[in-house]
Design a protein around this motif. Structure first.
Motif, mmCIF file in Angstrom:
data_model
loop_
_atom_site.group_PDB
_atom_site.id
_atom_site.type_symbol
_atom_site.label_atom_id
_atom_site.label_comp_id
_atom_site.label_asym_id
_atom_site.label_seq_id
_atom_site.Cartn_x
_atom_site.Cartn_y
_atom_site.Cartn_z
ATOM 1 N N LEU A 357 0.811 -1.212 0.000
ATOM 2 C CA LEU A 357 0.000 0.000 0.000
ATOM 3 C C LEU A 357 0.847 1.267 0.000
ATOM 4 N N ILE A 358 1.934 1.281 0.763
ATOM 5 C CA ILE A 358 2.765 2.480 0.843
ATOM 6 C C ILE A 358 3.287 2.845 -0.543
ATOM 7 N N LYS A 359 3.717 1.846 -1.290
ATOM 8 C CA LYS A 359 4.202 2.100 -2.653
ATOM 9 C C LYS A 359 3.070 2.583 -3.554
ATOM 10 N N LEU A 360 1.897 1.976 -3.405
ATOM 11 C CA LEU A 360 0.748 2.401 -4.205
ATOM 12 C C LEU A 360 0.381 3.846 -3.893
ATOM 13 N N ALA A 361 0.357 4.187 -2.603
ATOM 14 C CA ALA A 361 0.009 5.545 -2.197
ATOM 15 C C ALA A 361 1.030 6.556 -2.714
ATOM 16 N N TYR A 362 2.293 6.204 -2.680
ATOM 17 C CA TYR A 362 3.345 7.102 -3.165
ATOM 18 C C TYR A 362 3.196 7.346 -4.668
ATOM 19 N N GLN A 363 2.870 6.277 -5.397
ATOM 20 C CA GLN A 363 2.758 6.388 -6.850
ATOM 21 C C GLN A 363 1.507 7.155 -7.281
ATOM 22 N N ASN A 364 0.484 7.176 -6.417
ATOM 23 C CA ASN A 364 -0.803 7.773 -6.796
ATOM 24 C C ASN A 364 -1.301 8.728 -5.718
ATOM 25 N N PHE A 365 -0.379 9.540 -5.214
ATOM 26 C CA PHE A 365 -0.683 10.398 -4.070
ATOM 27 C C PHE A 365 -1.822 11.366 -4.375
ATOM 28 N N SER A 366 -1.758 12.047 -5.522
ATOM 29 C CA SER A 366 -2.763 13.066 -5.835
ATOM 30 C C SER A 366 -4.158 12.459 -5.983
ATOM 31 N N TYR A 367 -4.230 11.259 -6.586
ATOM 32 C CA TYR A 367 -5.518 10.589 -6.739
ATOM 33 C C TYR A 367 -6.112 10.269 -5.366
ATOM 34 N N GLY A 368 -5.283 9.747 -4.475
ATOM 35 C CA GLY A 368 -5.756 9.396 -3.133
ATOM 36 C C GLY A 368 -6.237 10.601 -2.355
ATOM 37 N N VAL A 369 -5.510 11.718 -2.452
ATOM 38 C CA VAL A 369 -5.915 12.935 -1.748
ATOM 39 C C VAL A 369 -7.249 13.440 -2.291
ATOM 40 N N THR A 370 -7.416 13.398 -3.606
ATOM 41 C CA THR A 370 -8.667 13.848 -4.222
ATOM 42 C C THR A 370 -9.849 13.004 -3.735
ATOM 43 N N GLU A 371 -9.664 11.694 -3.685
ATOM 44 C CA GLU A 371 -10.745 10.817 -3.224
ATOM 45 C C GLU A 371 -11.085 11.073 -1.761
ATOM 46 N N MET A 372 -10.072 11.274 -0.923
ATOM 47 C CA MET A 372 -10.318 11.573 0.490
ATOM 48 C C MET A 372 -11.061 12.904 0.634
ATOM 49 N N TYR A 373 -10.668 13.892 -0.177
ATOM 50 C CA TYR A 373 -11.312 15.208 -0.118
ATOM 51 C C TYR A 373 -12.796 15.086 -0.485
ATOM 52 N N LYS A 374 -13.095 14.337 -1.556
ATOM 53 C CA LYS A 374 -14.495 14.173 -1.972
ATOM 54 C C LYS A 374 -15.297 13.390 -0.930
ATOM 55 N N ALA A 375 -14.618 12.474 -0.229
ATOM 56 C CA ALA A 375 -15.316 11.701 0.799
ATOM 57 C C ALA A 375 -15.698 12.577 1.988
ATOM 58 N N CYS A 376 -14.872 13.587 2.279
ATOM 59 C CA CYS A 376 -15.108 14.439 3.444
ATOM 60 C C CYS A 376 -16.043 15.611 3.137
ATOM 61 N N PHE A 377 -15.979 16.113 1.908
ATOM 62 C CA PHE A 377 -16.727 17.324 1.569
ATOM 63 C C PHE A 377 -17.731 17.029 0.458
#
Length: 463
Positions: A357-377
């Motif tokens: 997961l750490i490698k996946l998150a590093y490779q796709n950081f912006s996508y993950g942040v966008t999804e978290m943002y949409k989940a919260c707001f």
């Protein structure tokens, strides 16, 4: 005997140990619908089967059905850790019958989806299960998406998806009057169904053919039987012992596991490698308020990002007339964590230490942040939805249910996108088939998948 353990026993009741004869509270033949779960019953330790399927979701139940129809002389049992069947991934998805357009040509996912969708429609017609072939539009809302849309259309043609056509803005409006887009793929064979109803119908077929289902049976260990002093026929024939968390056990000759979110952990019980690891991703849905459901007629999907297995936030009609919007894709901190704050320290440590997961998150950081943002707001998700249907406002939607997807991930952070089968090591490895990864669209493909699993079982176990 532990009263919490419950059996659903088939019409012929062929579980060894007399489950259907002299077994108080045994269920009789099904009539019209899946029979209710039965309380009471004989202790699990007295039961023996030729084949046991671990996992009572749609893939496990479809496989059990396929096996008993193909091998009616064998005694076959299904083990499910919950008190009811098909309550996790099967009971927490969008209900879409996919056409097979998305998947790499010649891949198992593509072949099984196209075949499985046709089989599923036929099965629903035979069984009187309600479904709607309401179609789907995959809509490009920006110019840069059009080349990807056209490539997706060509892929669908290669996969043999019937009825596909590229349509322009005027035809988009004819099919979805409130949808805006530059170009779209019209997929008329996409549909919707209640997959839990389908899974319970598979269970009924299985029981009527003589199969047995044991609920409240959470598998803790799978091992070869130790040599006993009695030398009974059961001890010599049923060499695998499956124990649950209550200390109960059953015996069998062969095991097939279809454990979904726990497929990696169940596989490790027989000595398998931990790869691929299951990482849970939660998908949150929004609901369109009833008075606004007129805005959506069929499925409306975005052009997917080919880097990820998630299809993006989409508009999906449901069999009950409601409209679901979503899902997003965020890391779940518990394997069955359907709420944002559900947390399991064991599951989190497992994800961090044992997966990529750490490698996946590093490779796709912006996508993950966008999804978290949409989940919260909520407003961020609504802004995205307005690209397709501008009339939707934040006052038109409510927060809805969520599902958790079992995403297989290797240690290098690569998403495992096709089917993975595995055995074990030593003597037990010759008697077990683990379905390590049955990726989306497994529900659509379930009947086709079950045929493939039955073939694999027949070949491996020389039935």
């Amino acid at each position: 005997m532990v009263p919490a353990l419950r059996y659903l026993v088939g019409a012929r009741g062929r579980a060894r140990g007399g489950l259907f004869g002299g077994f108080p509270g045994a269920c009789g033949p099904a009539s019209g619908r899946p029979r209710p779960l039965c309380g009471g019953g004989r202790s699990a330790s007295t039961s023996s089967f030729d084949i046991v399927i671990v996992g009572g979701g749609i893939v496990g139940l479809a496989s059990a059905r396929a096996l008993i129809l193909r091998h009616p002389s064998l005694s076959i049992g299904v083990l499910e850790k919950e008190k009811d069947l098909a309550v996790h991934q099967t009971g927490h998805n969008s209900g879409v019958i996919h056409s097979g357009i998305y998947y790499k040509p010649e891949s198992l996912k593509a072949k099984l989806c196209v075949q499985g969708a046709a089989l599923l429609y036929e099965y629903c017609q035979q069984k009187g299960i309600s479904y709607k072939q309401c179609g789907k539009l995959i809509v490009a809302v920006e110019q840069e998406e059009i080349p990807r849309l056209k490539a997706l259309y060509e892929r669908g043609l290669q996969n043999g998806v019937q009825g596909l056509r590229l349509i322009q803005q005027e035809d988009i409006r004819k099919k979805e009057p409130y949808c805006r887009g530059l170009m779209a793929i019209d997929c008329p064979h996409t549909g919707i169904v209640d997959y839990r109803q389908v899974a319970l119908s598979f269970a009924q077929d299985f029981q009527e053919a003589g199969g047995s289902v044991l609920t409240n049976f959470e598998v803790k260990n799978i091992e070869m039987a130790k040599e006993g002093a009695s030398g009974s026929i059961d001890e010599m024939k049923y060499l695998i012992v499956i124990k649950n968390t209550k200390g109960e056990e059953i015996r069998c000759q062969y095991v097939v596991t279809c454990a979904g979110l726990y497929s990696d952990r169940i596989s490790e019980l027989s000595g398998c490698t931990s790869d691929p690891r299951i990482v849970p991703f939660r998908g949150d849905y929004l609901l369109l308020k009833p008075e606004k459901c007129y805005l959506v007629k069929g499925n409306i999907y975005p052009v997917p990002d080919s880097r990820f297995p998630f299809l993006g936030v989409h508009f999906t009609p449901r069999m009950d007339g409601s409209i679901w919007l979503g899902p997003n894709a965020v890391l779940a901190f518990k394997r069955e964590g359907y709420r944002p704050f559900d947390f399991s320290a064991t599951d989190v440590m497992d994800i961090i230490v044992n997966s990529g997961l750490i490698k996946l998150a590093y490779q796709n950081f912006s996508y993950g942040v966008t999804e978290m943002y949409k989940a919260c707001f909520l407003g961020a998700t609504v802004k995205y939805l307005q690209k397709f249907i501008p009339e939707i406002t934040i006052s038109d939607i409510l927060r809805g249910p969520a599902g958790v997807r079992a995403q297989a991930l290797d240690r290098d952070g690569n998403l495992v996108e096709d089917f993975v089968f595995d055995g074990g090591v030593g003597d037990i490895g010759n008697r077990i088939l683990h379905v390590r990864n049955a990726p989306s669209p497994a529900a659509t493909s379930s009947i086709a998948i079950s045929g493939m699993i039955a073939d694999e079982v027949q070949q491996r176990f020389e039935l």
